[in-house]
Design a protein around this motif. Structure first.
Motif, short mmCIF file in Angstrom:
data_model
loop_
_atom_site.label_atom_id
_atom_site.label_comp_id
_atom_site.label_asym_id
_atom_site.label_seq_id
_atom_site.Cartn_x
_atom_site.Cartn_y
_atom_site.Cartn_z
N TYR A 191 44.10 44.82 39.66
CA TYR A 191 43.95 43.45 39.17
C TYR A 191 44.68 43.24 37.85
O TYR A 191 45.37 42.24 37.64
CB TYR A 191 42.47 43.12 38.94
CG TYR A 191 41.75 42.61 40.16
CD1 TYR A 191 42.07 41.36 40.71
CD2 TYR A 191 40.71 43.33 40.75
CE1 TYR A 191 41.39 40.87 41.81
CE2 TYR A 191 40.01 42.85 41.86
CZ TYR A 191 40.37 41.62 42.38
OH TYR A 191 39.69 41.12 43.47
N LYS B 57 48.35 42.92 38.19
CA LYS B 57 48.69 41.62 38.76
C LYS B 57 48.67 40.53 37.66
O LYS B 57 49.56 39.68 37.59
CB LYS B 57 47.67 41.28 39.85
CG LYS B 57 48.15 40.28 40.86
CD LYS B 57 47.10 40.16 41.97
CE LYS B 57 47.73 40.10 43.34
NZ LYS B 57 46.74 40.10 44.42
N ILE B 58 47.63 40.57 36.80
CA ILE B 58 47.51 39.58 35.73
C ILE B 58 48.63 39.76 34.71
O ILE B 58 49.22 38.78 34.23
CB ILE B 58 46.11 39.67 35.08
CG1 ILE B 58 45.05 39.20 36.08
CG2 ILE B 58 46.03 38.85 33.79
CD1 ILE B 58 43.63 39.56 35.73
N MET C 246 51.70 38.15 35.83
CA MET C 246 51.68 36.68 35.69
C MET C 246 51.96 36.25 34.25
O MET C 246 52.13 35.07 33.97
CB MET C 246 50.30 36.13 36.07
CG MET C 246 49.95 36.26 37.52
SD MET C 246 48.26 35.65 37.78
CE MET C 246 48.07 36.13 39.49
N ALA D 191 47.01 33.43 33.87
CA ALA D 191 46.21 33.63 35.09
C ALA D 191 45.10 32.59 35.20
O ALA D 191 44.73 32.18 36.30
CB ALA D 191 45.62 35.05 35.09
N SER E 160 46.65 29.04 35.99
CA SER E 160 47.05 28.89 37.39
C SER E 160 45.87 29.05 38.36
O SER E 160 46.03 29.16 39.56
CB SER E 160 48.13 29.90 37.75
OG SER E 160 47.58 31.20 37.72
N ASP E 161 44.63 29.10 37.79
CA ASP E 161 43.39 29.20 38.59
C ASP E 161 43.24 30.51 39.34
O ASP E 161 42.39 30.63 40.23
CB ASP E 161 43.28 28.04 39.61
CG ASP E 161 42.83 26.76 38.94
OD1 ASP E 161 42.29 26.86 37.82
OD2 ASP E 161 43.01 25.67 39.52
N TYR E 162 44.03 31.53 39.01
CA TYR E 162 43.95 32.80 39.75
C TYR E 162 42.56 33.44 39.62
O TYR E 162 41.91 33.75 40.62
CB TYR E 162 45.05 33.77 39.29
CG TYR E 162 44.87 35.17 39.85
CD1 TYR E 162 45.08 35.43 41.20
CD2 TYR E 162 44.45 36.22 39.03
CE1 TYR E 162 44.89 36.71 41.73
CE2 TYR E 162 44.26 37.50 39.55
CZ TYR E 162 44.48 37.73 40.90
OH TYR E 162 44.27 38.99 41.41
N ASN F 296 39.72 31.43 41.35
CA ASN F 296 39.73 31.53 42.82
C ASN F 296 39.23 32.88 43.31
O ASN F 296 38.51 32.96 44.30
CB ASN F 296 41.14 31.25 43.36
CG ASN F 296 41.55 29.80 43.15
OD1 ASN F 296 40.70 28.93 42.99
ND2 ASN F 296 42.85 29.54 43.13
N GLU F 297 39.60 33.95 42.60
CA GLU F 297 39.12 35.30 42.98
C GLU F 297 37.60 35.39 42.86
O GLU F 297 36.93 35.94 43.73
CB GLU F 297 39.77 36.37 42.08
CG GLU F 297 41.24 36.64 42.38
CD GLU F 297 41.45 37.31 43.74
OE1 GLU F 297 40.70 38.24 44.08
OE2 GLU F 297 42.35 36.87 44.47
#
Length: 516
Positions: free
Chosen positions: A386, A389-390, A393, A399, A402-404, A407-408
């Motif tokens: 995770y 991934k962040i 971004m 993150a 962009s609502d990541y 949403n997770e």
């Protein structure tokens, strides 16, 4: 039964048997601190037993504080009502119906003086769960400490001050992320110089978990946010070896006993690596210090006394995981704020673990367990995925924008709810072993008349204070907010002249804008 897949809440598969683990080379109190941040852990000193309190008026909360201190609590935690959290005075129309409900109403320095009446700030540590208005509440606390004649270099405590998780999980933000980050780094810088023992941020996974994340998401998103704060402070020119010592974390502890212990052990190891990578060379700047609170969302309104067992289980996991500070929830909190009886049994739970269970006699009692060591590694590996991934971004702010993260968390919450509804996840007393309601008769109620009380106090304050001096202080704050200087001294000045929380927040709203 045999072919059912067993997993943790984060979906990590649990094997039937663990027969080996990679050997543990490290010692407690040494990098990367998997086994604890102190060489002797609780043999040297038990964790701080905090009880969270704060409701209705400062007068009422003050009584509860004196009660808790008399029962042996060693640190106070303040909960604030919603208007205080989002920068409105009690007489504002937005505050209607919310004054004093989920915490104490604080409108001005007067209320803080009442809240801590008869309590010397130099003798206690205070933790304040406050984010968007953290700078103002901290300013009030500092102003009171000065009035009491305390040495600011010695007072200690924590403000949550973690705005990033508000955008991701909780919602009590006021200003846009960039401006909010400025206030936070101003606090870092000011406290580094003036209040060096104060923990300037408590990076919080607690609310991320309460919003429905898994244990791995709680860990990953919290550390990713922590990394973002570190970078922001470094950009402001602060020395990581100094300010990283004043960061603390706030984690949740849920029901899955071993996964929670593995999460805490992995968290220390990961944070040590993150701080080292960003240039920290002092061991104290690489240490992850954290407060734990048992899981509010795990408490059930059905068969509330079952919550005593849940809280004990969670508290024990937090202690075995090496927490520095712990708050245990009241068994009736799914119904109301905790009654005095529930607050007392919650504190006794910690005292029994601390003084009767024997788990404090040795450091990291579960180290070397094949299962715990493997699970610690797996939780860590899943969390790095995770974080990578962040990072890709561009960090937490991106993150979140962009609502990541949101949403997770939402998809994890949905998944859990589905499992409860299908019975795949058992919740004792809710979807299994149910019975006809046996009610708890005592619940804690907050009266709506509090708003009138607070409004009268405000009217009285505004008629007796020096309003010309206030206007001057607020104008200086506005000029400062439009420039680049550190805002803390300006906020403290306004607070000392008895400007209200709402007045100060409004000046910043005007300058920074509001985040929708």
């Amino acid at each position: 039964m045999g072919d059912k897949k067993h997993t943790t809440t984060s979906g990590i598969e649990i094997k039937e048997l663990y027969t080996s683990a990679k050997p543990l080379e490290e010692k407690p109190g040494e990098f990367p601190f998997t086994r604890g941040i102190q060489k002797d852990m609780y043999r040297g000193r038990l964790w701080t037993m905090r009880q969270y309190a704060g409701f209705s008026t400062a007068e009422e909360s003050n009584k509860r504080y004196h009660y808790l201190l008399a029962q042996g609590t060693t640190g106070l935690s303040v909960a604030f009502d919603l208007p205080t959290q989002i920068g409105y005075d009690s007489d504002h129309e937005m505050a209607d119906g919310e004054v004093g409900k989920v915490g104490v109403a604080i409108d001005s320095l007067k209320d803080i003086e009442i809240l801590f009446d008869g309590i010397q700030l130099k003798d206690i540590t205070t933790s304040m769960t406050i984010n968007a208005t953290a700078s103002i509440l901290l300013a009030m606390y500092i102003a009171l400490a000065k009035k009491q004649g305390a040495d600011l270099k010695q007072i200690s405590g924590t403000i949550q001050n973690d705005i990033l998780k508000e955008y991701a999980a909780r919602g009590t933000y006021i200003y846009p992320p960039k401006q909010s980050m400025r206030l936070i780094t101003d606090i870092f810088e000011f406290c580094c110089q003036e209040v060096p023992k104060w923990n300037t941020i408590s990076i919080s996974g607690y609310h991320i978990r309460e919003a429905g994340s898994s244990a791995v998401q709680e860990l990953a998103f919290t550390l990713a946010n922590g990394k973002t704060y570190l970078k922001a402070a470094i950009e402001k020119g602060l020395e990581i070896n100094i300010f990283a010592k004043r960061l603390s974390f706030f984690f949740n502890c849920h029901n899955n006993f071993f996964e929670e212990i593995a999460k805490f052990r992995a968290a220390r190891r990961m944070w040590a690596k993150i701080t080292k990578e960003l240039g920290a060379s002092d061991a104290k700047a690489q240490m992850l210090r954290f407060h734990t609170q048992t899981g509010g969302s795990t408490l059930t309104a059905q068969q509330p006394l079952n919550n005593v067992i849940r809280v004990t289980n969670q508290a024990m996991a937090a202690v075995l995981g090496g927490t520095q500070s712990l708050h245990t929830n009241g068994y009736d909190e799914a119904l109301s704020l905790p009654t005095e009886a529930a607050a007392k049994i919650a504190l006794r739970t910690q005292q029994i673990i601390g003084f009767e269970s024997g788990v404090t006699d040795t450091v990291d009692p579960l180290a070397g367990s094949f299962f715990i060591e493997n699970l610690t590694d797996e939780v860590e590996a899943a969390a790095w995925l995770y974080i990578d991934k962040i990072d890709a971004m561009g960090g937490s702010v991106k993150a979140i924008e962009s609502d990541y993260m949101q949403n997770e968390i939402a998809s994890s919450a949905y998944q859990y709810q589905k499992e409860i509804e299908t019975g795949e996840q058992v919740s004792v007393g809710v979807n299994k072993f149910t019975q006809q309601e046996e009610g708890i008769t005592e619940v804690f109620n907050i009266d709506d008349s509090i708003r009138k009380l607070q409004t009268d106090k405000l009217t009285d304050l505004k008629s007796t204070r020096d309003n010309i001096a206030i206007q001057k202080a607020l104008s200086l704050l506005e000029v400062g907010a439009n420039g680049t200087e550190n805002l803390m001294p300006l906020i403290i000045d306004a607070v000392e002249k008895y400007a209200t929380l709402g007045e100060i927040s409004d000046v910043l709203r005007k300058t920074f804008g509001e985040y929708r």
